[in-house]
Write a protein that holds these residues in place. Structure first.
Motif, PDB file in Angstrom:
ATOM      1  N   TYR A 185       0.956  -1.167  -0.044  1.00 23.95           N
ATOM      2  CA  TYR A 185       0.138   0.374   0.501  1.00 23.95           C
ATOM      3  C   TYR A 185       0.673   0.693   0.142  1.00 23.95           C
ATOM      4  CZ  TYR A 185       0.938   1.469   5.071  1.00 23.95           C
ATOM      5  OH  TYR A 185       1.366   1.986   6.066  1.00 23.95           O
TER       6      TYR A 185
ATOM      7  N   TRP B 208       1.248   2.614  -2.911  1.00 26.56           N
ATOM      8  CA  TRP B 208       0.537   3.569  -3.756  1.00 26.56           C
ATOM      9  C   TRP B 208      -0.168   5.133  -4.187  1.00 26.56           C
ATOM     10  CZ3 TRP B 208      -3.645  -0.848  -1.863  1.00 26.56           C
ATOM     11  CH2 TRP B 208      -3.500  -2.427  -1.933  1.00 26.56           C
TER      12      TRP B 208
ATOM     13  N   THR C 228      -5.274   9.743  -6.610  1.00 29.27           N
ATOM     14  CA  THR C 228      -6.197   9.356  -6.351  1.00 29.27           C
ATOM     15  C   THR C 228      -7.428   9.212  -5.758  1.00 29.27           C
ATOM     16  OG1 THR C 228      -6.289   6.764  -5.491  1.00 29.27           O
ATOM     17  CG2 THR C 228      -4.806   7.594  -8.407  1.00 29.27           C
TER      18      THR C 228
ATOM     19  N   LEU D 232      -8.333   7.931  -3.545  1.00 26.60           N
ATOM     20  CA  LEU D 232      -9.521   6.512  -2.803  1.00 26.60           C
ATOM     21  C   LEU D 232      -7.982   6.163  -1.870  1.00 26.60           C
ATOM     22  CD1 LEU D 232      -8.245   4.438  -6.034  1.00 26.60           C
ATOM     23  CD2 LEU D 232     -10.285   5.799  -5.716  1.00 26.60           C
ATOM     24  N   THR D 233      -9.345   5.340  -1.010  1.00 27.30           N
ATOM     25  CA  THR D 233      -9.148   5.027   0.337  1.00 27.30           C
ATOM     26  C   THR D 233      -7.707   3.695   0.522  1.00 27.30           C
ATOM     27  OG1 THR D 233     -10.621   2.889   0.567  1.00 27.30           O
ATOM     28  CG2 THR D 233     -11.031   5.213   1.229  1.00 27.30           C
TER      29      THR D 233
ATOM     30  N   TRP E 281      -8.722   0.230   0.786  1.00 32.21           N
ATOM     31  CA  TRP E 281      -9.054  -0.610   0.082  1.00 32.21           C
ATOM     32  C   TRP E 281      -9.446  -0.823  -1.015  1.00 32.21           C
ATOM     33  CZ3 TRP E 281      -7.960  -4.339   3.159  1.00 32.21           C
ATOM     34  CH2 TRP E 281      -7.046  -3.680   4.495  1.00 32.21           C
ATOM     35  N   ASP E 282     -10.153   1.529  -1.690  1.00 30.09           N
ATOM     36  CA  ASP E 282     -10.262   0.922  -3.079  1.00 30.09           C
ATOM     37  C   ASP E 282      -9.570   0.939  -3.574  1.00 30.09           C
ATOM     38  OD1 ASP E 282     -13.309   1.459  -2.175  1.00 30.09           O
ATOM     39  OD2 ASP E 282     -13.333   3.449  -1.845  1.00 30.09           O
ATOM     40  N   TYR E 283      -8.050   1.500  -3.110  1.00 32.76           N
ATOM     41  CA  TYR E 283      -6.882   1.190  -4.064  1.00 32.76           C
ATOM     42  C   TYR E 283      -6.772   0.080  -4.596  1.00 32.76           C
ATOM     43  CZ  TYR E 283      -3.071   3.315  -6.368  1.00 32.76           C
ATOM     44  OH  TYR E 283      -2.100   3.306  -8.255  1.00 32.76           O
ATOM     45  N   ARG E 284      -6.687  -0.766  -3.110  1.00 30.85           N
ATOM     46  CA  ARG E 284      -6.799  -2.758  -3.470  1.00 30.85           C
ATOM     47  C   ARG E 284      -7.382  -3.267  -4.253  1.00 30.85           C
ATOM     48  NH1 ARG E 284      -5.408  -7.294   0.212  1.00 30.85           N
ATOM     49  NH2 ARG E 284      -6.291  -8.963  -0.459  1.00 30.85           N
ATOM     50  N   LYS E 285      -8.932  -3.216  -4.012  1.00 25.05           N
ATOM     51  CA  LYS E 285      -9.521  -3.660  -5.257  1.00 25.05           C
ATOM     52  C   LYS E 285      -9.593  -3.339  -6.450  1.00 25.05           C
ATOM     53  CE  LYS E 285     -13.565  -3.246  -1.520  1.00 25.05           C
ATOM     54  NZ  LYS E 285     -15.172  -3.019  -1.432  1.00 25.05           N
ATOM     55  N   MET E 286      -8.508  -1.847  -6.673  1.00 27.60           N
ATOM     56  CA  MET E 286      -8.851  -1.258  -7.559  1.00 27.60           C
ATOM     57  C   MET E 286      -7.622  -2.415  -8.690  1.00 27.60           C
ATOM     58  SD  MET E 286      -7.418   1.627  -9.495  1.00 27.60           S
ATOM     59  CE  MET E 286      -6.209   2.274  -8.705  1.00 27.60           C
TER      60      MET E 286
ATOM     61  N   LYS F 216      -8.730  -5.979  -9.341  1.00 25.23           N
ATOM     62  CA  LYS F 216      -8.826  -6.291 -10.610  1.00 25.23           C
ATOM     63  C   LYS F 216      -8.687  -6.398 -11.615  1.00 25.23           C
ATOM     64  CE  LYS F 216     -13.030  -3.703 -13.305  1.00 25.23           C
ATOM     65  NZ  LYS F 216     -14.053  -2.846 -13.413  1.00 25.23           N
TER      66      LYS F 216
END
Length: 211
Positions: A138, A141, A146, A148-149, A151-156, A159
């Protein structure tokens, strides 16, 4: 070990008639004639990063996939053997390759460039004889840029990696285990022998006897 480097090239239309070229693996002599976008500074200064890309491209196993507008590099992905000081090199595996860095200049984000670069790297079965892994931390990142939190960055990132079949793998690596957002993602090519998969498992878990 066969390192398949099959040149790929696609075009991506931007706004106002502008166009990007996404291509690779790009040879070092071609990279030498390009320049880096000033915003590509996530890992080191653009000039130093350019030199690093040229060096990686010259390695037998190294490959650089890039996005460029004209001869200006606006995004890149690197593939190479893991650093000899990291645990991932301990197995001495010729068929274990690291997806090391991915970066896109701020003004070019939102076009799906990262996804296109990674997909191009795997085109025509180039990496089917390899285990490809990436370590996501993290602290690398761009959370500020961005908005983003973590966790949202992790999801991105998950994906993005899943778009080429990379999935989450467990490990007892201390750096990855130091924060729950960090993760190891891996793609095992269809031509990788079972012996290599088993060796990679031994690298992933040093303390298996404790479980």
């Amino acid at each position: 070990m066969e390192h398949r480097k099959r040149s790929q090239r696609v075009q991506l239309a931007l706004d106002a008639g502008r166009e990007l070229v996404i291509e690779g693996p790009v040879p070092p002599e071609r990279l030498s004639g390009m320049t880096m976008h000033a915003a590509l500074d996530a890992f080191r200064r653009p000039r130093e990063q350019h030199e690093a890309l040229i060096e990686i491209a010259g390695l037998e196993e190294g490959r650089i996939i890039l996005a460029r507008e004209g001869d200006k590099i606006v995004g890149y992905v690197t593939f190479h053997y893991p650093d000899e000081l990291e645990r991932w090199s301990e197995g001495g595996m010729p068929d274990l390759i690291e997806l090391g860095a991915i970066e896109v200049a701020d003004e070019y984000r939102g076009y799906g460039i990262g996804k296109r670069m990674i997909q191009l790297a795997f085109a025509e079965g180039q990496l089917e004889n390899m285990i490809v892994f990436t370590t996501e931390y993290y602290w690398h990142w761009d959370l500020e840029g961005t908005k983003l939190t973590v966790w949202d960055y992790r999801k991105m990132m998950e994906k993005l990696m899943k778009s080429v079949g990379m999935v989450w793998f467990a490990t007892d690596d201390p750096e990855i285990c130091s924060h729950p957002a960090n993760c190891l993602m891996v793609r095992i090519g269809q031509e990788v022998p079972l012996s290599s998969v088993e060796q990679f498992d031994r690298v992933r878990f040093r303390q298996r006897f404790m479980y």
